[in-house]
Scaffold this motif. Structure first.
Motif, PDB file in Angstrom:
ATOM      1  N   VAL A 107      -0.915  21.712  19.897  1.00 37.27           N
ATOM      2  CA  VAL A 107       0.387  21.828  19.236  1.00 37.27           C
ATOM      3  C   VAL A 107       1.429  22.063  20.324  1.00 37.27           C
ATOM      4  CG1 VAL A 107       1.779  23.089  17.567  1.00 37.27           C
ATOM      5  CG2 VAL A 107      -0.678  22.782  17.159  1.00 37.27           C
ATOM      6  N   TRP A 108       2.354  21.147  20.433  1.00 37.33           N
ATOM      7  CA  TRP A 108       3.409  21.222  21.439  1.00 37.33           C
ATOM      8  C   TRP A 108       4.721  21.617  20.786  1.00 37.33           C
ATOM      9  CZ3 TRP A 108       3.693  18.231  26.480  1.00 37.33           C
ATOM     10  CH2 TRP A 108       2.439  18.195  27.103  1.00 37.33           C
ATOM     11  N   ALA A 109       5.640  22.131  21.593  1.00 39.01           N
ATOM     12  CA  ALA A 109       6.937  22.561  21.074  1.00 39.01           C
ATOM     13  C   ALA A 109       8.070  22.036  21.957  1.00 39.01           C
ATOM     14  CB  ALA A 109       7.003  24.083  21.012  1.00 39.01           C
ATOM     15  N   ILE A 110       9.096  21.546  21.299  1.00 43.51           N
ATOM     16  CA  ILE A 110      10.355  21.181  21.956  1.00 43.51           C
ATOM     17  C   ILE A 110      11.279  22.365  21.738  1.00 43.51           C
ATOM     18  CG2 ILE A 110      12.322  19.607  21.948  1.00 43.51           C
ATOM     19  CD1 ILE A 110      10.391  17.499  20.690  1.00 43.51           C
ATOM     20  N   THR A 111      11.631  23.065  22.822  1.00 43.19           N
ATOM     21  CA  THR A 111      12.305  24.355  22.643  1.00 43.19           C
ATOM     22  C   THR A 111      13.688  24.461  23.258  1.00 43.19           C
ATOM     23  OG1 THR A 111      11.077  25.180  24.559  1.00 43.19           O
ATOM     24  CG2 THR A 111      10.186  25.693  22.373  1.00 43.19           C
ATOM     25  N   ARG A 139       0.483  12.996  26.300  1.00 38.29           N
ATOM     26  CA  ARG A 139      -0.242  14.086  26.957  1.00 38.29           C
ATOM     27  C   ARG A 139      -1.236  14.763  26.023  1.00 38.29           C
ATOM     28  NH1 ARG A 139       0.223  14.270  32.528  1.00 38.29           N
ATOM     29  NH2 ARG A 139       2.216  13.352  33.070  1.00 38.29           N
ATOM     30  N   GLY A 140      -1.465  14.169  24.834  1.00 34.62           N
ATOM     31  CA  GLY A 140      -2.509  14.651  23.949  1.00 34.62           C
ATOM     32  C   GLY A 140      -2.085  15.567  22.822  1.00 34.62           C
ATOM     33  N   ALA A 141      -0.789  15.692  22.570  1.00 36.04           N
ATOM     34  CA  ALA A 141      -0.351  16.551  21.473  1.00 36.04           C
ATOM     35  C   ALA A 141      -0.830  15.987  20.139  1.00 36.04           C
ATOM     36  CB  ALA A 141       1.168  16.675  21.467  1.00 36.04           C
ATOM     37  N   ARG A 142      -1.334  16.864  19.310  1.00 34.84           N
ATOM     38  CA  ARG A 142      -1.717  16.510  17.942  1.00 34.84           C
ATOM     39  C   ARG A 142      -0.523  16.694  17.016  1.00 34.84           C
ATOM     40  NH1 ARG A 142      -3.269  19.708  13.829  1.00 34.84           N
ATOM     41  NH2 ARG A 142      -3.342  21.537  15.171  1.00 34.84           N
ATOM     42  N   ILE A 143       0.269  17.713  17.310  1.00 35.35           N
ATOM     43  CA  ILE A 143       1.466  18.073  16.533  1.00 35.35           C
ATOM     44  C   ILE A 143       2.560  18.431  17.528  1.00 35.35           C
ATOM     45  CG2 ILE A 143       2.458  19.806  14.960  1.00 35.35           C
ATOM     46  CD1 ILE A 143       0.441  18.221  13.470  1.00 35.35           C
ATOM     47  N   VAL A 144       3.801  18.084  17.196  1.00 38.52           N
ATOM     48  CA  VAL A 144       4.963  18.537  17.956  1.00 38.52           C
ATOM     49  C   VAL A 144       5.856  19.284  16.977  1.00 38.52           C
ATOM     50  CG1 VAL A 144       7.001  17.874  19.279  1.00 38.52           C
ATOM     51  CG2 VAL A 144       4.885  16.583  19.545  1.00 38.52           C
ATOM     52  N   GLU A 145       6.240  20.489  17.345  1.00 35.81           N
ATOM     53  CA  GLU A 145       7.168  21.272  16.529  1.00 35.81           C
ATOM     54  C   GLU A 145       8.469  21.466  17.283  1.00 35.81           C
ATOM     55  OE1 GLU A 145       4.484  24.229  13.764  1.00 35.81           O
ATOM     56  OE2 GLU A 145       5.558  25.107  15.440  1.00 35.81           O
ATOM     57  N   ALA A 146       9.520  21.751  16.515  1.00 34.51           N
ATOM     58  CA  ALA A 146      10.801  22.141  17.089  1.00 34.51           C
ATOM     59  C   ALA A 146      11.451  23.138  16.131  1.00 34.51           C
ATOM     60  CB  ALA A 146      11.692  20.928  17.313  1.00 34.51           C
ATOM     61  N   TYR A 147      12.442  23.859  16.640  1.00 32.68           N
ATOM     62  CA  TYR A 147      13.029  24.980  15.919  1.00 32.68           C
ATOM     63  C   TYR A 147      14.559  24.891  15.985  1.00 32.68           C
ATOM     64  CZ  TYR A 147       8.310  25.896  17.383  1.00 32.68           C
ATOM     65  OH  TYR A 147       6.970  25.746  17.653  1.00 32.68           O
TER      66      TYR A 147
END
Length: 192
Positions: A107-111, A139-147
């Motif tokens: 799980v990756w995050a754009i912050t 790069r293998g992220a299954r999910i990308v989240e952002a806030y």
């Protein structure tokens, strides 16, 4: 028309990183360490110390950020990496409503976004957002989240928009997966 290109941030491009982060907003004081440190450690670190922490972060084999160039001038920055590499996310109460477990490195995050003042309104942030999703995916992220900030629910200064504006994420195909606060949704795109 200006040409915008996106490159991975790295220690050998640190002059470009520095230029991108110092043209508006809090980039020159934060050095993209807000999500990396506990609140007390962030406050205790000087700007120069945070700058050196970022330089060390950018020596990692997997790039944790991207730089936007407008006509070969560093113009913007986006932080995108595994949530497990941004430890303060797991300790932030508003983000506890994420449907994804915080210990999952897929799980990756754009912050964080920074766009130099002279390049705002030219599509730099949108290009950075698209590139961040693609970077995470490759790069293998299954999910990308952002806030992001929902500017329909609250007023926000340009400095407060370092998370990004909700409208930009929705336009890029993200959907809301949780809303822990009235103006602070959690969003994610489909990564087919």
């Amino acid at each position: 028309m200006s040409e915008i290109r996106i490159e991975e941030a790295s220690a050998d491009r640190f002059d470009d990183v520095e230029h991108a982060l110092t043209g508006g907003g809090d980039g020159a004081s934060c050095w993209c360490q807000w999500w990396m440190l506990r609140a007390k450690d962030f406050s205790a670190a000087s700007r120069d110390e945070r700058r050196e922490m970022l330089r060390r972060d950018l020596e990692a084999p997997v790039p944790s950020a991207l730089i936007a160039y407008v006509d070969d001038e560093p113009a913007g920055w986006v932080k995108v990496s595994a949530r497990t590499d941004q430890p303060r996310l797991a300790r932030t109460r508003n983000l506890q409503q994420s449907p994804q477990p915080f210990d999952d490195p897929s799980v990756w995050a754009i912050t964080c976004f920074v766009v130099r003042r002279e390049h705002r309104g030219g599509g730099v942030a949108n290009r950075l957002l698209d590139a961040a999703v693609n970077h995470a995916r490759t790069r293998g992220a299954r999910i990308v989240e952002a806030y992001p900030i929902d500017t329909e629910a609250t007023k926000a200064s340009s400095n407060e928009l370092f998370h990004g504006a909700l409208s930009s994420f929705l336009d890029a195909g993200f959907t809301e997966v949780a809303r822990p606060a009235p103006a602070r949704p959690i969003v994610s795109p489909a990564l087919a």
